[in-house]
Design an enzyme around this catalytic site. Structure first.
Site, PDB file in Angstrom:
ATOM      1  N   GLU A 143       7.694 -15.175 -10.457  1.00  0.00           N
ATOM      2  CA  GLU A 143       7.150 -13.874 -10.050  1.00  0.00           C
ATOM      3  C   GLU A 143       6.585 -13.077 -11.218  1.00  0.00           C
ATOM      4  O   GLU A 143       5.524 -12.490 -11.115  1.00  0.00           O
ATOM      5  CB  GLU A 143       8.265 -12.998  -9.442  1.00  0.00           C
ATOM      6  CG  GLU A 143       8.571 -13.220  -8.003  1.00  0.00           C
ATOM      7  CD  GLU A 143       9.694 -12.312  -7.522  1.00  0.00           C
ATOM      8  OE1 GLU A 143       9.529 -11.698  -6.464  1.00  0.00           O
ATOM      9  OE2 GLU A 143      10.747 -12.214  -8.197  1.00  0.00           O
ATOM     10  N   HIS A 182      16.130 -36.957  -6.176  1.00  0.00           N
ATOM     11  CA  HIS A 182      15.190 -37.280  -5.093  1.00  0.00           C
ATOM     12  C   HIS A 182      13.806 -36.699  -5.355  1.00  0.00           C
ATOM     13  O   HIS A 182      13.100 -36.347  -4.426  1.00  0.00           O
ATOM     14  CB  HIS A 182      15.749 -36.773  -3.762  1.00  0.00           C
ATOM     15  CG  HIS A 182      17.079 -37.378  -3.441  1.00  0.00           C
ATOM     16  ND1 HIS A 182      17.229 -38.689  -3.050  1.00  0.00           N
ATOM     17  CD2 HIS A 182      18.327 -36.860  -3.515  1.00  0.00           C
ATOM     18  CE1 HIS A 182      18.508 -38.956  -2.872  1.00  0.00           C
ATOM     19  NE2 HIS A 182      19.201 -37.855  -3.148  1.00  0.00           N
ATOM     20  N   LYS A 192      12.502 -15.555  -9.908  1.00  0.00           N
ATOM     21  CA  LYS A 192      12.326 -14.461 -10.884  1.00  0.00           C
ATOM     22  C   LYS A 192      11.314 -14.862 -11.939  1.00  0.00           C
ATOM     23  O   LYS A 192      10.432 -14.104 -12.307  1.00  0.00           O
ATOM     24  CB  LYS A 192      13.649 -14.173 -11.570  1.00  0.00           C
ATOM     25  CG  LYS A 192      14.552 -13.044 -11.315  1.00  0.00           C
ATOM     26  CD  LYS A 192      14.238 -11.831 -10.568  1.00  0.00           C
ATOM     27  CE  LYS A 192      13.491 -11.966  -9.318  1.00  0.00           C
ATOM     28  NZ  LYS A 192      13.901 -11.463  -8.098  1.00  0.00           N
ATOM     29  N   LYS A 196       6.045  -4.648  -3.569  1.00  0.00           N
ATOM     30  CA  LYS A 196       7.477  -4.497  -3.371  1.00  0.00           C
ATOM     31  C   LYS A 196       7.848  -4.529  -1.898  1.00  0.00           C
ATOM     32  O   LYS A 196       8.878  -5.064  -1.516  1.00  0.00           O
ATOM     33  CB  LYS A 196       7.905  -3.159  -3.992  1.00  0.00           C
ATOM     34  CG  LYS A 196       9.367  -2.879  -3.896  1.00  0.00           C
ATOM     35  CD  LYS A 196      10.048  -3.272  -5.170  1.00  0.00           C
ATOM     36  CE  LYS A 196      11.542  -3.280  -5.073  1.00  0.00           C
ATOM     37  NZ  LYS A 196      12.088  -4.543  -5.565  1.00  0.00           N
ATOM     38  N   GLU A 220      16.945 -18.303  -6.960  1.00  0.00           N
ATOM     39  CA  GLU A 220      16.621 -16.936  -7.367  1.00  0.00           C
ATOM     40  C   GLU A 220      16.146 -16.903  -8.824  1.00  0.00           C
ATOM     41  O   GLU A 220      15.202 -16.195  -9.157  1.00  0.00           O
ATOM     42  CB  GLU A 220      17.850 -16.036  -7.137  1.00  0.00           C
ATOM     43  CG  GLU A 220      17.709 -14.600  -7.579  1.00  0.00           C
ATOM     44  CD  GLU A 220      16.552 -13.833  -6.938  1.00  0.00           C
ATOM     45  OE1 GLU A 220      15.946 -14.326  -5.980  1.00  0.00           O
ATOM     46  OE2 GLU A 220      16.233 -12.742  -7.458  1.00  0.00           O
ATOM     47  N   ASN A 227      -2.105   2.115   5.590  1.00  0.00           N
ATOM     48  CA  ASN A 227      -1.246   1.008   5.166  1.00  0.00           C
ATOM     49  C   ASN A 227      -0.963   0.174   6.407  1.00  0.00           C
ATOM     50  O   ASN A 227      -0.502   0.719   7.408  1.00  0.00           O
ATOM     51  CB  ASN A 227       0.056   1.580   4.569  1.00  0.00           C
ATOM     52  CG  ASN A 227       1.105   0.511   4.321  1.00  0.00           C
ATOM     53  OD1 ASN A 227       0.772  -0.669   4.207  1.00  0.00           O
ATOM     54  ND2 ASN A 227       2.350   0.924   4.229  1.00  0.00           N
ATOM     55  N   GLY A 228      -1.248  -1.127   6.335  1.00  0.00           N
ATOM     56  CA  GLY A 228      -1.001  -1.979   7.509  1.00  0.00           C
ATOM     57  C   GLY A 228      -2.219  -2.845   7.783  1.00  0.00           C
ATOM     58  O   GLY A 228      -3.100  -2.975   6.936  1.00  0.00           O
ATOM     59  N   ARG A 241       4.102  -0.384  -4.712  1.00  0.00           N
ATOM     60  CA  ARG A 241       3.801  -0.905  -3.376  1.00  0.00           C
ATOM     61  C   ARG A 241       2.470  -1.651  -3.323  1.00  0.00           C
ATOM     62  O   ARG A 241       2.146  -2.279  -2.311  1.00  0.00           O
ATOM     63  CB  ARG A 241       3.761   0.245  -2.367  1.00  0.00           C
ATOM     64  CG  ARG A 241       5.060   0.999  -2.274  1.00  0.00           C
ATOM     65  CD  ARG A 241       4.920   2.138  -1.303  1.00  0.00           C
ATOM     66  NE  ARG A 241       4.791   1.665   0.045  1.00  0.00           N
ATOM     67  CZ  ARG A 241       5.804   1.467   0.875  1.00  0.00           C
ATOM     68  NH1 ARG A 241       7.021   1.730   0.498  1.00  0.00           N
ATOM     69  NH2 ARG A 241       5.605   1.033   2.095  1.00  0.00           N
ATOM     70  N   TRP A 300      -2.730  -2.625  -1.762  1.00  0.00           N
ATOM     71  CA  TRP A 300      -2.479  -4.070  -1.882  1.00  0.00           C
ATOM     72  C   TRP A 300      -3.440  -4.703  -0.885  1.00  0.00           C
ATOM     73  O   TRP A 300      -3.310  -4.520   0.313  1.00  0.00           O
ATOM     74  CB  TRP A 300      -1.026  -4.383  -1.522  1.00  0.00           C
ATOM     75  CG  TRP A 300      -0.652  -5.798  -1.789  1.00  0.00           C
ATOM     76  CD1 TRP A 300      -0.148  -6.299  -2.957  1.00  0.00           C
ATOM     77  CD2 TRP A 300      -0.732  -6.904  -0.875  1.00  0.00           C
ATOM     78  NE1 TRP A 300       0.078  -7.653  -2.820  1.00  0.00           N
ATOM     79  CE2 TRP A 300      -0.267  -8.044  -1.562  1.00  0.00           C
ATOM     80  CE3 TRP A 300      -1.156  -7.044   0.440  1.00  0.00           C
ATOM     81  CZ2 TRP A 300      -0.214  -9.306  -0.964  1.00  0.00           C
ATOM     82  CZ3 TRP A 300      -1.107  -8.300   1.031  1.00  0.00           C
ATOM     83  CH2 TRP A 300      -0.638  -9.405   0.327  1.00  0.00           C
ATOM     84  N   CYS A 316       0.839  -1.188   0.000  1.00  0.00           N
ATOM     85  CA  CYS A 316       0.000   0.000   0.000  1.00  0.00           C
ATOM     86  C   CYS A 316       0.882   1.249   0.000  1.00  0.00           C
ATOM     87  O   CYS A 316       1.867   1.315   0.724  1.00  0.00           O
ATOM     88  CB  CYS A 316      -0.951   0.092   1.189  1.00  0.00           C
ATOM     89  SG  CYS A 316      -2.183  -1.206   1.220  1.00  0.00           S
TER      90      CYS A 316
HETATM   91  C1  G6P Z   1       8.619  -8.913  -1.666  1.00  0.00           C
HETATM   92  C2  G6P Z   1       9.288  -8.421  -2.935  1.00  0.00           C
HETATM   93  C3  G6P Z   1      10.581  -9.207  -3.172  1.00  0.00           C
HETATM   94  C4  G6P Z   1      11.482  -9.107  -1.957  1.00  0.00           C
HETATM   95  C5  G6P Z   1      10.764  -9.529  -0.676  1.00  0.00           C
HETATM   96  C6  G6P Z   1      11.565  -9.184   0.558  1.00  0.00           C
HETATM   97  O1  G6P Z   1       8.174 -10.206  -1.844  1.00  0.00           O
HETATM   98  O2  G6P Z   1       8.420  -8.569  -4.039  1.00  0.00           O
HETATM   99  O3  G6P Z   1      11.250  -8.702  -4.307  1.00  0.00           O
HETATM  100  O4  G6P Z   1      12.599  -9.912  -2.149  1.00  0.00           O
HETATM  101  O5  G6P Z   1       9.516  -8.843  -0.558  1.00  0.00           O
HETATM  102  O6  G6P Z   1      11.626  -7.795   0.664  1.00  0.00           O
HETATM  103  P1  G6P Z   1      12.792  -6.972   1.324  1.00  0.00           P
HETATM  104  O7  G6P Z   1      12.422  -5.539   1.076  1.00  0.00           O
HETATM  105  O8  G6P Z   1      12.790  -7.326   2.768  1.00  0.00           O
HETATM  106  O9  G6P Z   1      14.063  -7.357   0.653  1.00  0.00           O
END
Ligand code: G6P
Length: 611
Positions: free
Chosen positions: A491, A507, A488, A606, A484, A99-100, A27, A73, A2
């Site tokens: 996501e 396994h 990616k 984010k 990772e 937000n929260g 956000r 969000w 948010c």
């Molecule tokens: C969200 C974002 C990710 C990020 C994760 C942790 O899921 O979309 O890209 O890695 O949060 O966030 P931080 O700000 O703690 O790295």
């Protein structure tokens, strides 16, 4: 999670709010809304993107020199027009953006319903708006007192901005858990979840702390606690530049951020590596270095991509400094009654510095007496302020929701910590230490070279964009890169992808391999090279499609794999920084080709400020 923006001053608020929402949209982008006050309160809100709100508002009355805006969000209630913020109270006295999460909202809601309140939305925010109004009307108190009293009854997290119809000369902002920053202009103030909507107007800011309430008139700001204790605002200067939060000709922020990595990594080690490459100096760790050197255990806490950087950190620190490392998800750590010793060192890694689970885990570690170090990107965010010491990653603002340059900056910082620690503890020889430094300094130019193969990554993306599953395999330092790479892809393209340690393939995942399964194998030259070559053969024997990330000039894997993506040769511990680049670009191109919104993937945000 948010985005909040608000303005009070002599200018028209609407352009500031709508531009601010566009900057904050990363956000959350389930719905957006704005409230403007011009003698009466006009609220406009829409499910969908900020651009949908903009279209909706096109022919409306958008005058007003005080206003609040929100991009959501969804937590409580599906994304629709009713649940969008701002929320107004039943009698229309208060308009709130939030937000929260208000955790005790259902109990508060039941009480308000029993006192005759009716609710239009399913949100916890509307409960708060009505609670404030109830106290305001019943108690015949000022808006500020009503807000503070209401907040004293609330359990949960909030970043809030409130307008009271009867007191239209002020904004009331409050923070607990969810970030808020106030920008100070000439006879005007801005409030936002982060500095990006503020930076083009002013560089002087105040970061609110937990339990702070700000009463903001256009030419006066009063800061106090929820309990009414007066506070002295601490004004700070932003160092961020407006160019850093624009696309600069790139089609997407994500692509820009991938291509920025040679520069962002340089910024991460600039001033921390001596010019003659003889040593690493991390100013933010000076005070805690003696404790770090003596540590019997290091616990790394993070979420998402930052957790993957933490996993690389485990391999680095254990190898260079010979200190046992555990890597924990913030959400698991905080709830599983972990054993924390007073001499533990906790390293919290977070791009945003706001992730709720990481923050809660930090507080737990602090309560247990551990020393906590933050590795964060957003300057002034909560985690750097909650930790005993820290290192900023200095990657610059990362706007694309899927993390790219923040990951490589985090790994760069952890590499520096591990190498410095190893050298100080005598577990890394001087020549090895200097070699790691040299290898790190060479990374930007090696990434620049890899980025030149972008056309090849594009072509491979074209071939496999319609696949529904991918497997990513790596060993040692390259196992976190496999995780990772898979993250990616899922996501941003919504393709199912799994990362595995290559040897674990036998396994389980091997059962999935057939002629339709692309298997991305990260297989640069290191001590497990022969083993991963065998793993590639096992995939090929089952007709899997092998896309291998290899060291430049590798002919063995080239002879076996369907495609090879080359990266320059490096020390094995540096390889994560190089091998992740082709994987970022592969995911990016596949997602674009599938018509996905790469900068704002569905359901993600984010900055995850709720648990
Ligand atoms: C969200 C974002 C990710 C990020 C994760 C942790 O899921 O979309 O890209 O890695 O949060 O966030 P931080 O700000 O703690 O790295």
């Amino acid at each position: 999670m948010c985005g909040i923006v608000a303005y009070i001053g002599n200018k028209e608020a609407y352009p500031i709010l709508i531009n601010g929402l566009k900057r904050l949209e990363y956000r959350g982008y389930d719905s957006a809304g704005i409230a403007l006050f011009n003698g009466k309160t006009n609220i406009f809100k829409r499910k969908g993107k900020v651009s949908d709100l903009e279209d909706f508002i096109a022919d409306k009355d958008i005058t007003g020199k005080i206003g609040i805006g929100h991009t959501r969000w969804a937590t409580h209630g599906e994304p629709n027009n009713e649940n969008a913020h701002p929320h107004s109270s039943q009698e229309g006295k208060f308009v709130v953006i939030h937000n929260g999460i208000i955790e005790n909202y259902s109990r508060l809601k039941r009480r308000l319903i029993s006192r005759g309140y009716k609710f239009k939305s399913e949100t916890d925010t509307e409960v708060l708006a009505n609670l404030i109004e109830y106290i305001y009307i019943k108690g015949k108190v000022s808006a500020e007192i009503a807000v503070r009293l209401a907040l004293s009854k609330v359990v949960g997290a909030y970043g809030l901005v409130i307008i009271c119809k009867d007191e239209p000369d002020k904004l009331i902002a409050a923070r607990k858990g969810s970030p808020l920053v106030i920008g100070i202009g000439e006879g005007e103030y801005y409030v936002a979840s982060d500095a990006t909507p503020i930076i083009e107007y002013t560089k002087s800011v105040i970061y609110l702390n937990n339990d702070n309430v700000a009463i903001i008139r256009k030419d006066e700001l009063t800061l106090k606690t929820v309990m009414n204790d007066m506070l002295e605002p601490e004004i700070q200067e932003l160092t961020m530049d407006i160019g850093e939060i624009e696309k600069n000709g790139y089609e997407h922020f994500m692509l820009k951020e991938i291509f920025e990595q040679p520069r962002s990594i340089t910024d991460t080690f600039r001033g921390r590596i001596a010019l003659d490459h003889s040593e690493i100096r991390l100013g933010g760790l000076l005070d805690v270095m003696p404790k770090l050197e003596q540590a019997k255990r290091i616990i790394i806490i993070a979420c998402g991509t930052s957790w993957h950087a933490g996993l690389v950190g485990e391999y680095l620190i254990e190898e260079f400094a010979r200190i046992p490392v555990e890597v924990e998800y913030g959400s698991e750590f905080r709830y599983r009654h972990p054993i924390i010793y007073k001499d533990d060192i906790v390293i919290a890694i977070s791009q945003s510095g706001e992730t709720a689970d990481t923050l809660a885990a930090i507080n737990l570690a602090k309560e247990a007496g551990a020393t906590v170090i933050g590795v964060c990107n957003v300057v002034g965010s909560s985690i750097p302020r909650e930790t005993h010491a820290g290192v900023y990653t200095h990657a610059g603002p990362e706007i694309g929701v899927a993390s790219t340059k923040a990951f490589t900056a985090q790994v760069t910082v952890i590499t520096m910590i591990a190498a410095q620690l190893g050298y100080k503890r005598g577990t890394l020889s001087k020549s090895e230490y200097r070699n790691i430094i040299k290898e790190l300094v060479d990374v930007p130019q090696k990434i620049t070279k890899t980025l030149k193969s972008n056309n090849l990554f594009h072509k491979i993306a074209e071939l496999y964009k319609d696949k529904t599953n991918f497997i990513y395999l790596g060993r040692g330092y390259l196992f976190p890169v496999a995780l990772e790479g898979a993250l990616k892809l899922k996501e941003i393209s919504y393709i199912h992808a799994e990362g595995y340690p290559a040897a674990e393939m036998k396994h389980g995942p091997i059962a999935l391999i057939d002629q339709n399964m692309p298997v991305v194998v990260i297989a640069t030259k290191d001590e497990s090279y022969e083993k991963i070559v065998s793993n590639i053969q096992e995939v090929k024997a089952r007709k899997g499609i092998v896309i291998a990330v290899v060291t430049e000039g590798d002919t063995i894997i080239k002879g076996m794999a369907d495609h090879v993506l080359e990266v320059p040769e490096s020390h094995k511990a540096i390889a994560p920084l190089l091998t992740v680049i082709p994987l970022q670009l592969l995911s990016y191109h596949i997602a674009v080709m599938r018509g996905c919104n790469v900068d704002q993937p569905r359901n993600l945000a984010k900055s995850v400020t709720v648990e």
